[in-house]
Write a protein that holds these residues in place. Structure first.
Motif, short mmCIF file in Angstrom:
data_model
loop_
_atom_site.label_atom_id
_atom_site.label_comp_id
_atom_site.label_asym_id
_atom_site.label_seq_id
_atom_site.Cartn_x
_atom_site.Cartn_y
_atom_site.Cartn_z
N GLU A 124 0.72 -1.23 -0.02
CA GLU A 124 -0.02 -0.06 0.02
C GLU A 124 0.76 1.28 -0.04
OE1 GLU A 124 -3.99 -1.73 2.23
OE2 GLU A 124 -2.32 -0.84 3.49
N GLN A 125 2.01 0.94 0.71
CA GLN A 125 2.86 2.42 0.67
C GLN A 125 3.47 2.71 -0.77
OE1 GLN A 125 5.88 1.39 3.55
NE2 GLN A 125 5.31 3.05 4.80
N LEU A 126 3.65 1.54 -1.57
CA LEU A 126 4.15 1.61 -3.22
C LEU A 126 2.95 1.51 -3.94
CD1 LEU A 126 7.29 -0.33 -2.49
CD2 LEU A 126 7.24 2.30 -2.63
N GLU A 127 1.85 2.27 -3.86
CA GLU A 127 0.80 2.42 -4.80
C GLU A 127 -0.08 1.30 -5.00
OE1 GLU A 127 2.50 3.48 -8.52
OE2 GLU A 127 3.09 5.20 -7.77
N GLY A 128 -0.09 0.31 -3.99
CA GLY A 128 -0.69 -1.05 -3.78
C GLY A 128 -2.20 -0.65 -3.57
N ASP A 166 6.00 -10.22 -4.21
CA ASP A 166 4.77 -9.17 -4.36
C ASP A 166 3.23 -10.03 -4.74
OD1 ASP A 166 3.67 -6.65 -4.49
OD2 ASP A 166 4.25 -6.43 -6.37
N PRO A 167 3.04 -10.78 -3.75
CA PRO A 167 1.96 -11.72 -3.84
C PRO A 167 0.62 -10.50 -3.93
CG PRO A 167 2.47 -11.51 -1.56
CD PRO A 167 3.66 -10.86 -2.20
N HIS A 168 0.56 -9.47 -3.27
CA HIS A 168 -0.66 -8.43 -3.43
C HIS A 168 -0.84 -7.93 -4.76
CE1 HIS A 168 -2.06 -8.54 0.86
NE2 HIS A 168 -0.70 -8.53 1.28
N SER A 169 0.21 -7.81 -5.55
CA SER A 169 0.00 -7.39 -6.92
C SER A 169 -1.11 -8.26 -7.87
CB SER A 169 1.01 -7.12 -7.79
OG SER A 169 1.74 -8.40 -7.83
N LEU A 170 -0.60 -9.75 -7.53
CA LEU A 170 -1.43 -10.56 -8.00
C LEU A 170 -2.84 -10.75 -7.47
CD1 LEU A 170 -2.14 -13.35 -9.64
CD2 LEU A 170 -0.96 -14.56 -7.86
N ALA A 172 -1.02 -9.99 -12.74
CA ALA A 172 -0.19 -9.08 -11.87
C ALA A 172 -0.16 -7.90 -12.92
CB ALA A 172 0.98 -9.49 -11.35
N SER A 173 -0.09 -7.82 -14.15
CA SER A 173 0.11 -6.67 -14.98
C SER A 173 -1.21 -5.84 -14.93
CB SER A 173 0.11 -7.10 -16.35
OG SER A 173 1.46 -7.90 -16.50
N VAL A 174 -2.38 -6.35 -14.66
CA VAL A 174 -3.92 -5.63 -14.83
C VAL A 174 -3.83 -4.32 -13.97
CG1 VAL A 174 -5.95 -6.00 -14.35
CG2 VAL A 174 -5.18 -7.73 -15.60
N PRO A 175 -3.32 -4.52 -12.73
CA PRO A 175 -3.54 -2.95 -11.74
C PRO A 175 -2.66 -2.06 -12.41
CG PRO A 175 -2.99 -4.88 -10.35
CD PRO A 175 -3.05 -5.44 -11.58
#
Length: 433
Positions: free
Chosen positions: A28-32, A104-108, A219-222
């Motif tokens: 979340e700190q890095l645009e998540g 980076d599991p949260h990007s998925l 993971a590319s979608v966000p």
């Protein structure tokens, strides 16, 4: 990361080196989780059109346009829709999805939520290769964090959209990387490929409309939701846009994951990886894992995208670049790969089940020095009987190393036979005297 490939700004891997990069706090700190609220305010069809416009293609090997695959899901059919993430990653040399899920599991997960919203799915399953227990634990912890923050579950961020996500551990079968075998495994059956049609888009998981996508694809979608389709298309090449994770292994100074635009060459990637290990020259390499036809040192400047690899006689596959120097015997390497395919054949169809067995027998005999020149024609004949005749792509993939090796290194197979003949000559001389 820019189109001219000179300035490399990481996209997919930008958080990998951050402290505790796998936690929701760091993400979340890095645009998540900034793309998710935007996506939930849009219409699902707008998201499908956005991904179509971006030109994102499947990162699991086939390169099918992602937005087009999403649009195949019939709407208003009264059936539940499902999203299934193929995180099986069993292709020899492929090692990009597991590091992505580890770092980076949260990007998925954010990609899963956006994709599920777009295709109107309320259930998502991530099918992970069972051997990677550390990765499964980290994914499960990330899913729990996402539930706790209200990103998963009922009424996500007050949008009225519900989504449940489960992490499913496979049992270590390469065949389950084939999407329909994966679906059978998810349903509790033996992992074997299904007859197509019907395709998963209409009759997938539990005979309902299903999208099956690779980890890196989702993971590319966000990033596409945040950056837009034009931003995504500014990287890579016209027909294969965007960033890509390339897995370099083997005889390189710094093996590992390298993110670069689609269309980069092995020459450029080797520069990034510190060159060939110990300065021993390159002999042969795979552009996309062992099931893609091998390349040689002549192919250093082939653009690594779907079209570039195909024009040069191979496939981009999973961008698993296995690098071999001049110390490696080509017949030996091909034998090791073929032993893997024989072991992993599900046995459902005769060409693959029997063909991989006999290919292994012949290659082992040749490597032992007991082969004959006629074995080369026999190998090609067996490959011809497998290619295009096996039930799924596993059989086709098993032939690629052999046919390409004979194409570029036939002399090495013949040399094995000559060595055997030379060894037999003294015996014959002794017998005649």
């Amino acid at each position: 990361m820019t189109e001219n490939n000179h300035v490399l700004t990481p996209v997919l891997t930008k958080r990998w080196l951050s402290p505790n990069s796998w936690t929701r706090h760091t993400y979340e700190q890095l645009e998540g989780y900034t793309a998710l609220p935007k996506a939930l305010k849009a219409h699902p069809d707008q998201l499908i059109e956005l991904v179509k416009a971006s030109g994102l293609r499947g990162r699991g090997g086939a390169g099918f346009p992602t937005g087009l695959k999403w649009s195949f899901i019939p709407q208003g059919d009264g059936k539940p829709h499902y999203l299934v993430i193929n995180a099986d990653e069993g292709e020899p040399g492929t090692c990009k999805d597991i590091p992505l899920m580890m770092a980076d599991p949260h990007s998925l997960i954010e990609g899963c939520i956006i994709t599920s919203f777009a295709i109107r799915a309320n259930f998502c399953a991530i099918y992970v290769r069972g051997e990677v227990l550390h990765c499964i634990r980290r994914l499960n912890a990330a899913v729990q964090e996402a539930y706790a923050a209200g990103y998963l579950g009922k009424n996500i961020l007050g949008s009225g959209f519900d989504l449940d996500l489960v992490v499913h551990a496979g049992a270590g079968a390469y065949i389950c990387g084939e999407e329909t075998a994966l679906l059978d495994s998810l349903e509790g059956r033996r992992g074997q490929p299904r007859l197509k049609p019907p395709f998963p888009a209409t009759a997938g998981l539990y005979a309902s409309p299903t999208v099956v996508n690779n980890v890196e694809t989702i993971a590319s979608v966000p990033y596409i939701v945040n950056g837009g389709s034009d931003w995504f298309r500014a990287m890579g090449r016209e027909k294969s846009p965007g960033p890509k994770i390339f897995s370099l292994s083997g005889h390189v100074e710094k093996p590992g994951q390298y993110e670069a635009p689609m269309g980069i060459t092995l020459r450029e990637l080797l520069d990034m990886a510190g060159g060939m290990k110990d300065g021993i020259p390159l002999k042969f390499w795979t552009p996309g894992g062992s099931s893609t036809p091998m390349f040689t040192a002549e192919h250093l400047d082939v653009p690594l995208d779907f079209e570039g690899c195909a024009q040069a006689g191979s496939m981009l596959g999973t961008t698993a670049l296995q690098i071999f120097n001049e110390t490696v015997s080509v017949p030996w390497a091909v034998m090791k790969w073929t032993e893997f395919y024989k072991h992993e054949s599900c046995g459902k169809c005769t060409p693959c089940r029997e063909g991989t067995f006999w290919l292994t027998q012949i290659l082992q005999r040749m490597v032992r020095g007991e082969g004959s020149p006629s074995d080369i024609e026999t190998l090609l004949d067996i490959c011809d009987n497998i290619l295009g005749r096996s039930f799924c792509a596993l059989g086709d993939g098993a032939t690629s190393p052999i046919t390409s090796a004979i194409k570029y290194f036939k002399h090495e197979f013949l040399e094995l036979c000559q060595q055997q003949n030379a060894a037999a000559q003294p015996e014959l001389a002794g017998a005649s005297s």
